[in-house]
Design an enzyme around this catalytic site. Sequence first.
Site, PDB file in Angstrom:
ATOM      1  N   ASP A  23      51.933  65.162 -90.985  1.00  0.00           N
ATOM      2  CA  ASP A  23      51.948  65.049 -92.361  1.00  0.00           C
ATOM      3  C   ASP A  23      51.898  66.254 -93.223  1.00  0.00           C
ATOM      4  O   ASP A  23      51.057  66.539 -93.956  1.00  0.00           O
ATOM      5  CB  ASP A  23      51.003  64.082 -92.881  1.00  0.00           C
ATOM      6  CG  ASP A  23      50.912  63.373 -94.264  1.00  0.00           C
ATOM      7  OD1 ASP A  23      52.145  63.561 -94.790  1.00  0.00           O
ATOM      8  OD2 ASP A  23      50.198  62.749 -94.796  1.00  0.00           O
TER       9      ASP A  23
ATOM     10  N   ASP B 223      45.653  76.867 -89.845  1.00  0.00           N
ATOM     11  CA  ASP B 223      46.987  76.778 -89.897  1.00  0.00           C
ATOM     12  C   ASP B 223      47.542  75.834 -88.611  1.00  0.00           C
ATOM     13  O   ASP B 223      47.114  76.036 -87.619  1.00  0.00           O
ATOM     14  CB  ASP B 223      47.606  78.085 -89.778  1.00  0.00           C
ATOM     15  CG  ASP B 223      49.210  77.846 -89.571  1.00  0.00           C
ATOM     16  OD1 ASP B 223      49.941  77.585 -90.733  1.00  0.00           O
ATOM     17  OD2 ASP B 223      49.743  78.253 -88.970  1.00  0.00           O
TER      18      ASP B 223
ATOM     19  N   HIS C 191      51.847  55.219 -96.102  1.00  0.00           N
ATOM     20  CA  HIS C 191      50.772  55.478 -95.068  1.00  0.00           C
ATOM     21  C   HIS C 191      50.623  54.446 -93.782  1.00  0.00           C
ATOM     22  O   HIS C 191      50.213  54.682 -92.740  1.00  0.00           O
ATOM     23  CB  HIS C 191      49.384  55.935 -95.717  1.00  0.00           C
ATOM     24  CG  HIS C 191      49.607  57.199 -96.565  1.00  0.00           C
ATOM     25  ND1 HIS C 191      49.606  57.242 -97.643  1.00  0.00           N
ATOM     26  CD2 HIS C 191      49.488  58.344 -96.167  1.00  0.00           C
ATOM     27  CE1 HIS C 191      49.462  58.555 -98.091  1.00  0.00           C
ATOM     28  NE2 HIS C 191      49.435  59.271 -97.031  1.00  0.00           N
TER      29      HIS C 191
END
Length: 638
Positions: free
Chosen positions: A435, A417, A338
Site C-alpha cells: 500500500d 524503507d 481497504h
Amino acid sequence: MRKASLREVLGITALVSSCCLVYEMAIAASFISLTGDGVLWQSLTIALYLAALGAGTYAASRLRSAEPWALLFRIELALAFVGALAVPGILGLEGAYRFWFHFLRDLQAPPSVARYAAAVLLAHGWTLLIGFLSGFELPLLIRLCGDGQEEGGRFNLVLAANYAGALAGTLTFALLLFPWLGAAGSGTAAAALNLCVCLYLRWRGLVAPAGTRSAGLALAAALIALSAAVSRPVQRLQVLNVYASALGLTAESRDETLRRGRRPPAREAFARLRALDGAVERIRSRWQTIDLLSLTEEPFPLMARFNGRLKEAGYPSRLSLYLDKRYQFHGASEALYHEFMAHVPVQLFKRVPRDVLVLGGGDGLLIRELLKYGEVRRIVNVELDLKMIELARSHPGLRALNEGSYGDPRVEVLIDDAFSFVRGSRERFDAVYIDLPYPVNYDLTRLYSVEFYVNVGRLLRENGTATLDFPLVPRDDKKPRSAYAKNSVLFSTLKAAGFKTVLPFSTECSELIPWKEAEGYGVTPEDYDPKVAKLLRRVEAERFLREHPGYKPPKGDDFYVASNDALGVETMVTFSRERLGPDYRFKDRGLKLFSLTPERLFLLQFQRFPHETAPGLANSIFRPRLFEPEHLEDFAFM
C-alpha cells in the site's frame, strides 16, 4: 580601514557560499512543492541560477575600479533583502494565481496551463536576481586575497573555501534547515547570515562607517524580521488556495456566480478562504508533508449504499488525507478501497493468511481490515515515516477510522524503507500487501520494479499472495491502444519477477437496485415523461444484465443502475508465484463488512484491463519505465 587577514577572507568566502546554496535549494524546494516535478524544477532552478551567476561574475569583472570591500558590503546587503523575500514571494505569487483561478477568473474561459506556467516562471525572477548578485561574491573575494607572488596560492585557497562552504550549505539545508524551518524559513536564515557578514564588515572596520549603511542594515534587519513573521501566514494561505476546490470553496463560488450573474468580490472570497483556516491540518515530517482536511460537504446519500459506515453516528466521513498534496483517501470512500484490497484476495483464493506483511499503509486502515480475521496471528507493518504512525495512533479522526488498529498486540511496526526491508529480510509470510504511493518519482519507481517484486516473491510461502494498488486503465473501446501502456508495463514487470498468477480488479461497483430505493437515496428522475423514464431505465437494466451474465437482480421490474463513481475508483492487482484459480463465489466468514458484498465480488470477473506482456516492457531500477513525472496541469487545476 584596516586590511583583512587571509583567515577572515576565507571564512567570509565559506559563509557566503553556503548562503548561496541554501537559497538555491530553498527556491528549488519551493517550486517542487508547488508543481510536483522534482527533476524538472530542480534542473531548471540550477540552470537559471548558474546562468545568472555567470552574468554576475561578468558584471563584477567590469567593476575593477570599485573598492572591493564596499562593493561586497552592498552585495551582501542586497542579498539579505532579496533572500528574505524570495521564498515568500514565490509562494505568494503562486497563491495569488490560485486565488484568481478559484475565485476571480471568468468561468466561461477554459482553464489554461499556460497561465500557471507563466506565473511559475515569473517567480523564477527571484532565482535570477539571487544568482546575479551571488556572481559578484567570488571575484571580489579573490581580488581581496590577491597579494603578489602568493596570489596563485591564495586564489586556490579561496576556491577551496568556496567549495567547502557549498558543501556545508547543502548539508545544513538538507539535515537541519529544511526539516525544521521549511523552505521559507531556510531562505530567511540565509538572509540573516548575509546580514551578519555586513555587520562583521562594519564592526571590524573593513568598510567605512556611513549613515546610509547604518540605515541599510536597520532596514534589512526589519525586513528579515518581517519575512519571518509573514512567511507562515503566506504559506498557510497558499495551502488553503491549493485545497480550495477540495474544501468546496470553488463550487460554492461558482454557484454564487451563477446566482448573482457575476463573481463575488475578492474581499468576500478572501474572507471565506480565511474562515476555513482550521480545515487543513498540516504536519511536516522528515519524508513528506501530511495534510489532513476536514471537508465541508456531506457525501451524496447514495454513497451510503457502497459504504455502510456512513450510517454510523460520529463516523468521520469528512476527513481526507493528502501526502505531498497527493490524494490518499477520503473518509466517505476509504472502506470501499481497504475492504476490497484486504478481503478480495482471501475470497478469490479461499485462504486466510496467518502471517502478513504490510508495506506502507501507515494510516492503519488496511491493518484494521486484516485484523478482522481471527486466524491472523501476526502483522508486520513496514512504514518509512514514523510521523505517520504517530498520527494514526493519536489523531482522533484517524483513530476513529482505523479503530485503534495499532493497539492490537498482533501488529508489529518497523520503521524502514520497503525496498531495503524486502531485500534484506529472511522471514516468510502467507500474504504481502503493498500500500504505497504511486510512482511519480524515481525513488517510488523502485517500489514497482522487477528487483522489488522478485524480493517480494522470495518472502512468500507456498501459495502465498501479494496485493498492490496501481492506477490501471480499464477497457474502454473509445481509447487508443497506447492508453494501456502502464497496464502493459506493470503486467510485464510482474511476469518478469516470476509471478504466474496475476489478477487485476477495481473498486468500481455498478449494480441494479429498485427505483423506489434509489429515490430514497435522493436520486431524482430524469426530466422525461414518467413512462418514458421507466422505459429508459428498463433498457439500461437489460443492457447491464447482458453484460453481466449470471447476475441475479433483486425482485421487481423497475431498476436503477447505481454506481459508486462519485466515491472514486481504485484499481488493484493480486498475484502469486503459483498458478491459482480464482473463485468468485462469496464465502461468509462472519466478518462485519460495509462495502464488499457477494454481488460485488461476483461482478469482479467481468472487469477487463487490456495489456501486453513482453520482457522489454518490464520496469527496472536500471531502466525505469513507470516513472511518469507529474505535469504542470496536475497542479495548475487543483
